[in-house]
Scaffold this active site. Structure first.
Site, PDB file in Angstrom:
ATOM      1  N   ALA A   1      63.346  62.842 -64.080  1.00 10.63           N
ATOM      2  CA  ALA A   1      63.408  61.919 -65.229  1.00 10.63           C
ATOM      3  C   ALA A   1      64.814  61.540 -65.686  1.00 10.63           C
ATOM      4  O   ALA A   1      64.994  61.099 -66.812  1.00 10.63           O
ATOM      5  CB  ALA A   1      62.617  62.513 -66.384  1.00 10.63           C
TER       6      ALA A   1
ATOM      7  N   ASP B   1      63.345  71.643 -57.890  1.00  9.25           N
ATOM      8  CA  ASP B   1      62.904  70.731 -56.839  1.00  9.25           C
ATOM      9  C   ASP B   1      61.375  70.782 -56.811  1.00  9.25           C
ATOM     10  O   ASP B   1      60.800  71.850 -56.588  1.00  9.25           O
ATOM     11  CB  ASP B   1      63.506  71.236 -55.515  1.00  9.25           C
ATOM     12  CG  ASP B   1      63.068  70.419 -54.316  1.00  9.25           C
ATOM     13  OD1 ASP B   1      62.034  69.710 -54.401  1.00  9.25           O
ATOM     14  OD2 ASP B   1      63.748  70.509 -53.280  1.00  9.25           O
TER      15      ASP B   1
ATOM     16  N   ASN C   1      56.389  62.117 -61.783  1.00 14.35           N
ATOM     17  CA  ASN C   1      57.138  60.897 -61.465  1.00 14.35           C
ATOM     18  C   ASN C   1      58.090  61.061 -60.281  1.00 14.35           C
ATOM     19  O   ASN C   1      58.364  60.090 -59.576  1.00 14.35           O
ATOM     20  CB  ASN C   1      57.931  60.475 -62.717  1.00 14.35           C
ATOM     21  CG  ASN C   1      58.980  59.434 -62.405  1.00 14.35           C
ATOM     22  OD1 ASN C   1      58.681  58.260 -62.246  1.00 14.35           O
ATOM     23  ND2 ASN C   1      60.244  59.856 -62.271  1.00 14.35           N
TER      24      ASN C   1
ATOM     25  N   TYR D   1      55.545  57.305 -46.930  1.00 18.69           N
ATOM     26  CA  TYR D   1      55.476  57.039 -48.381  1.00 18.69           C
ATOM     27  C   TYR D   1      54.076  56.577 -48.787  1.00 18.69           C
ATOM     28  O   TYR D   1      53.503  57.077 -49.771  1.00 18.69           O
ATOM     29  CB  TYR D   1      56.526  55.977 -48.721  1.00 18.69           C
ATOM     30  CG  TYR D   1      56.654  55.647 -50.196  1.00 18.69           C
ATOM     31  CD1 TYR D   1      57.314  56.518 -51.073  1.00 18.69           C
ATOM     32  CD2 TYR D   1      56.159  54.454 -50.708  1.00 18.69           C
ATOM     33  CE1 TYR D   1      57.455  56.200 -52.414  1.00 18.69           C
ATOM     34  CE2 TYR D   1      56.302  54.132 -52.045  1.00 18.69           C
ATOM     35  CZ  TYR D   1      56.954  55.010 -52.902  1.00 18.69           C
ATOM     36  OH  TYR D   1      57.088  54.684 -54.234  1.00 18.69           O
TER      37      TYR D   1
END
Ligand code: NAD
Length: 244
Positions: free
Chosen positions: A10, A60, A87, A152
């Site tokens: 963030a 992490d 996120n 991804y």
């Protein structure tokens, strides 16, 4: 308001904007970061200047023990976690023909396994509280696919399956689990694209522009709020109409 939100990755981009938007709503913020840098100091200062508490926690998300520690530190400080926003994310784009196994695994480990690691550590606290919101940041390419992003797209599609399955598991405990699927949002992640490419992409979007981090943060704010208390297991596209 004495609510607490924990947001991963963030210190910049969409995660930072989610932190600022929820801070303005009065949430205390637990801000996860991976590496100490100027972004972290600046973001923490900006959040605190809004007048809420901000705890920054290193870790992490692809490492389960580090996630355990992120959650422990947040609970030690605030006593609870009302909202978790998964996120943190990364890309390592390459056509499958040339993609290394490590690059496939790393993207899955951060984006998908990271979402599991964080959620797994937070969920017991939410179950005990019989209250909670989990908001996962997926992507439109998890729905549509995208050449050069098998890793991804797979990670973001996995997040959608994870979201729906968990929503079914924990709905009876008043825990709501939803995902948002942003399209092209202006952040470091898309800054790597050439200006011409960005212009071409914008032309294909019905609203004719890339999104801003605020466009995503406002939907996350809604999903964290009482206004969305009858919504769970959903994926909300935030893409200017790109995918219909
Ligand atoms: P960004 O690169 O600015 O932010 C990603 C953040 O995640 C960074 O702060 C980074 O340090 C952090 N991070 C990466 N790996 C981590 C790890 N292992 N542990 C902890 N933190 C880690 O990009 P962004 O655009 O702000 O991305 C935020 C989220 O939105 C990501 O999940 C991304 O996949 C998703 N998303 C972005 C777009 C877009 O167009 N920008 C579109 C769809 C989805």
């Amino acid at each position: 308001m004495d609510k607490v939100v924990l947001i991963t990755g963030a210190t910049r981009g969409i995660g930072k904007q989610i932190a600022l938007t929820l801070a303005k709503e009065g949430y205390n913020i637990a801000l996860n970061f991976r590496t100490e840098n100027e972004d972290l100091t600046k973001t923490k200062e900006e959040i605190e200047s809004i007048g809420v508490q901000c705890l920054s926690v290193k870790g992490d998300v692809s490492n389960f023990e580090e996630c355990e520690n992120i959650v422990k530190q947040t609970i030690d400080k605030f006593g609870k976690i009302d909202v978790l926003v998964n996120n943190a994310g990364m890309t390592k784009d390459m056509l499958l023909m040339r993609m290394k196994k490590e690059d496939f695994e790393q993207v899955i480990d951060v984006n998908l396994v990271g979402t599991f690691n964080m959620t797994k550590n937070v969920i017991s606290h939410m179950l005990k509280a019989r209250n909670g919101r989990i908001i996962n940041i997926s992507s439109v390419v998890g729905i549509s696919g995208n050449a050069g992003q098998t890793n991804y797209s797979a990670s973001k599609a996995g997040i959608i399956g994870f979201t729906k399955s968990l929503a079914k598991e924990v709905a009876s405990r008043n825990i709501l689990v939803n995902a948002v699927a942003p399209g092209f949002i202006q952040t470091n992640m898309t800054d790597v694209l050439k200006e011409e490419v960005k212009e071409e992409i914008a032309k294909t979007i019905p609203l004719k522009r890339m999104g801003k981090p605020e466009d995503v943060a406002n939907v996350v704010k809604f999903l964290a709020s009482e206004d969305s208390s009858y919504i769970t297991g959903q994926v909300i596209n935030i893409d200017g109409g790109m995918l219909m």
